[in-house]
Design a protein around this motif. Structure first.
Motif, PDB file in Angstrom:
ATOM      1  N   ALA A  54      38.672  55.457  63.415  1.00  0.00           N
ATOM      2  CA  ALA A  54      37.580  54.623  63.942  1.00  0.00           C
ATOM      3  C   ALA A  54      36.322  55.462  64.178  1.00  0.00           C
ATOM      4  CB  ALA A  54      38.018  53.959  65.242  1.00  0.00           C
ATOM      5  N   LEU A  55      36.494  56.669  64.719  1.00  0.00           N
ATOM      6  CA  LEU A  55      35.343  57.540  64.983  1.00  0.00           C
ATOM      7  C   LEU A  55      34.734  58.055  63.682  1.00  0.00           C
ATOM      8  CD1 LEU A  55      36.688  59.554  68.057  1.00  0.00           C
ATOM      9  CD2 LEU A  55      34.758  57.963  68.066  1.00  0.00           C
ATOM     10  N   LYS A  97      29.269  65.075  67.295  1.00  0.00           N
ATOM     11  CA  LYS A  97      30.639  65.610  67.294  1.00  0.00           C
ATOM     12  C   LYS A  97      31.508  64.860  68.297  1.00  0.00           C
ATOM     13  CE  LYS A  97      31.316  70.082  67.002  1.00  0.00           C
ATOM     14  NZ  LYS A  97      31.957  70.221  65.694  1.00  0.00           N
ATOM     15  N   THR A  98      32.696  64.492  67.863  1.00  0.00           N
ATOM     16  CA  THR A  98      33.594  63.748  68.742  1.00  0.00           C
ATOM     17  C   THR A  98      34.954  64.446  68.804  1.00  0.00           C
ATOM     18  OG1 THR A  98      34.357  62.344  66.917  1.00  0.00           O
ATOM     19  CG2 THR A  98      32.473  61.544  68.183  1.00  0.00           C
ATOM     20  N   SER A  99      35.666  64.170  69.898  1.00  0.00           N
ATOM     21  CA  SER A  99      36.993  64.763  70.082  1.00  0.00           C
ATOM     22  C   SER A  99      37.987  63.689  70.488  1.00  0.00           C
ATOM     23  CB  SER A  99      36.978  65.813  71.201  1.00  0.00           C
ATOM     24  OG  SER A  99      36.126  66.883  70.871  1.00  0.00           O
ATOM     25  N   GLY A 139      28.335  50.792  68.039  1.00  0.00           N
ATOM     26  CA  GLY A 139      27.395  50.655  69.158  1.00  0.00           C
ATOM     27  C   GLY A 139      27.429  51.861  70.075  1.00  0.00           C
ATOM     28  N   LEU A 140      28.626  52.354  70.339  1.00  0.00           N
ATOM     29  CA  LEU A 140      28.785  53.507  71.222  1.00  0.00           C
ATOM     30  C   LEU A 140      28.135  54.745  70.605  1.00  0.00           C
ATOM     31  CD1 LEU A 140      29.936  55.065  73.610  1.00  0.00           C
ATOM     32  CD2 LEU A 140      32.165  55.088  72.466  1.00  0.00           C
ATOM     33  N   VAL A 141      28.401  54.953  69.321  1.00  0.00           N
ATOM     34  CA  VAL A 141      27.855  56.122  68.627  1.00  0.00           C
ATOM     35  C   VAL A 141      26.326  56.045  68.601  1.00  0.00           C
ATOM     36  CG1 VAL A 141      27.676  57.188  66.340  1.00  0.00           C
ATOM     37  CG2 VAL A 141      29.924  56.655  67.310  1.00  0.00           C
ATOM     38  N   THR A 172      30.929  57.598  62.758  1.00  0.00           N
ATOM     39  CA  THR A 172      30.037  58.769  62.782  1.00  0.00           C
ATOM     40  C   THR A 172      29.851  59.412  61.407  1.00  0.00           C
ATOM     41  OG1 THR A 172      31.844  60.347  63.156  1.00  0.00           O
ATOM     42  CG2 THR A 172      30.815  59.383  65.117  1.00  0.00           C
ATOM     43  N   GLY A 173      30.780  59.135  60.485  1.00  0.00           N
ATOM     44  CA  GLY A 173      30.725  59.806  59.193  1.00  0.00           C
ATOM     45  C   GLY A 173      31.254  61.230  59.254  1.00  0.00           C
ATOM     46  N   LYS A 174      31.762  61.626  60.413  1.00  0.00           N
ATOM     47  CA  LYS A 174      32.294  62.989  60.558  1.00  0.00           C
ATOM     48  C   LYS A 174      33.703  62.942  61.134  1.00  0.00           C
ATOM     49  CE  LYS A 174      27.923  65.328  61.432  1.00  0.00           C
ATOM     50  NZ  LYS A 174      27.069  65.668  62.571  1.00  0.00           N
ATOM     51  N   THR A 175      34.519  63.879  60.700  1.00  0.00           N
ATOM     52  CA  THR A 175      35.897  63.917  61.205  1.00  0.00           C
ATOM     53  C   THR A 175      35.923  64.483  62.629  1.00  0.00           C
ATOM     54  OG1 THR A 175      36.641  64.291  58.956  1.00  0.00           O
ATOM     55  CG2 THR A 175      38.230  64.746  60.696  1.00  0.00           C
TER      56      THR A 175
END
Lengths: 220, 80
Positions: free
Chosen positions: A20-21, A2-4, A214-216, A25-28
């Motif tokens: 980009a995220l 999960k990203t914010s 890379g970060l993910v 990640t494949g997730k919103t």
């Protein structure tokens, strides 16, 4: 994962960061308003580029004191990875999560073009996708990107490997050509260039896609 | 009380705006003007009537928001 993405008044790269995220990640991601006091559950926080609060007082100064930043600082101190891009970098220094300050560009010009960066340290979660010494191309678009810190702080950043990205051709007068640094714990990165703007050949480059992927992967 | 806070860049910190102003002054024919530094002034009114308390409060404001100690100095002037 999960990203914010934090949204301040006059953020203007928040939607790019979301795309980009999403791609990585494949997730919103959750878009979190600056006036909120709490963050949703999140494994990675992005402070996007823009001109939060119209750059009033100093770039990033007002945003750094907004309600959501108390939650961001707390998460960052607890180890959650945080990336501040451009205005996000300015906000991180103003919030005390990164040392130094971003001053008016030495040449006074607003600089807006692609720059080549040298990956100085690929041992961070933010740069493990790259080789040490690899050249990557991200665009810059800023008026206040001139990184300043006293020489003792600069020496410490260098000796601790906390300069992650360095300009090959310094566009703004930054001390020691610094484009991006991490905190001492290694979970907070601030950088002036915009990896979220180069995530597809259609946008003129893919180095930013590698950055986020890379970060993910590093965050898991 | 009224407070007037003057914020300037620290000595040794490059001030490109000051330099540009210096160049423009010279362009207008003002010779012999150098070391131009640009800063900012913030004025505010305080409910405090005690000068020491007012100064302590404004110092705190400067440290926490009004100035960035990495690159700026500040001075505080208080008037009744």
């Amino acid at each position: 994962m999960k990203t914010s993405v934090i949204v301040f008044p006059a953020s203007n790269c928040d939607r790019d960061a979301v795309v980009a995220l999403e791609q990585a990640t494949g997730k919103t991601p959750d878009m979190v308003w600056h006036g909120d006091a709490e963050l949703p559950a999140t494994d990675l926080i992005v402070l996007p580029g823009g001109f939060s609060y119209g750059d009033y007082l100093r770039s990033g100064a007002m945003a750094a004191r907004s309600p959501i930043m108390r939650a961001v600082v707390e998460k960052a101190k607890g180890g959650t990875p945080v990336v501040g891009i451009c205005n996000g970098f300015q906000i991180l220094t103003e919030a005390g999560l990164l040392p130094g300050a971003l001053m008016r560009n030495a040449g006074l010009d607003f600089v807006c073009h692609s720059v080549t960066l040298m990956v100085e340290n690929n041992q961070s979660i933010f740069s493990s996708a790259f080789e040490k010494g690899q050249a990557v191309n991200f665009p810059v678009a800023h008026h206040d990107g001139n990184f300043f810190a006293d020489s003792e702080t600069l020496d410490r950043l260098e000796s601790e490997g906390r300069v992650v990205f360095r300009y090959v051709d310094n566009p703004n007068g930054s001390a020691r050509d610094i484009a991006g640094i991490i905190n001492d714990a290694g979970n907070v990165l601030g950088l002036m260039p915009h990896p979220e703007r180069v995530i597809s050949p259609l946008l003129g480059g893919v180095d930013g896609a590698a950055f986020f992927k890379g970060l993910v992967e590093a965050v898991g | 009380m009224k407070a007037k806070i003057t914020i300037t860049l620290k000595n040794g910190v490059l001030d490109p705006q000051g330099k540009a102003i210096e160049g423009a002054l010279s362009g207008l024919g003002f010779s012999g003007a150098g070391d131009v530094r640009q800063g900012k002034i913030i004025e505010l009114k305080l409910d405090e009537t005690d000068e020491a308390a007012a100064r302590a409060k404004v110092e705190d404001m400067c440290r926490r928001l009004l100035a960035n100690p990495v690159m700026e100095n500040y001075s505080i002037e208080l008037t009744a």
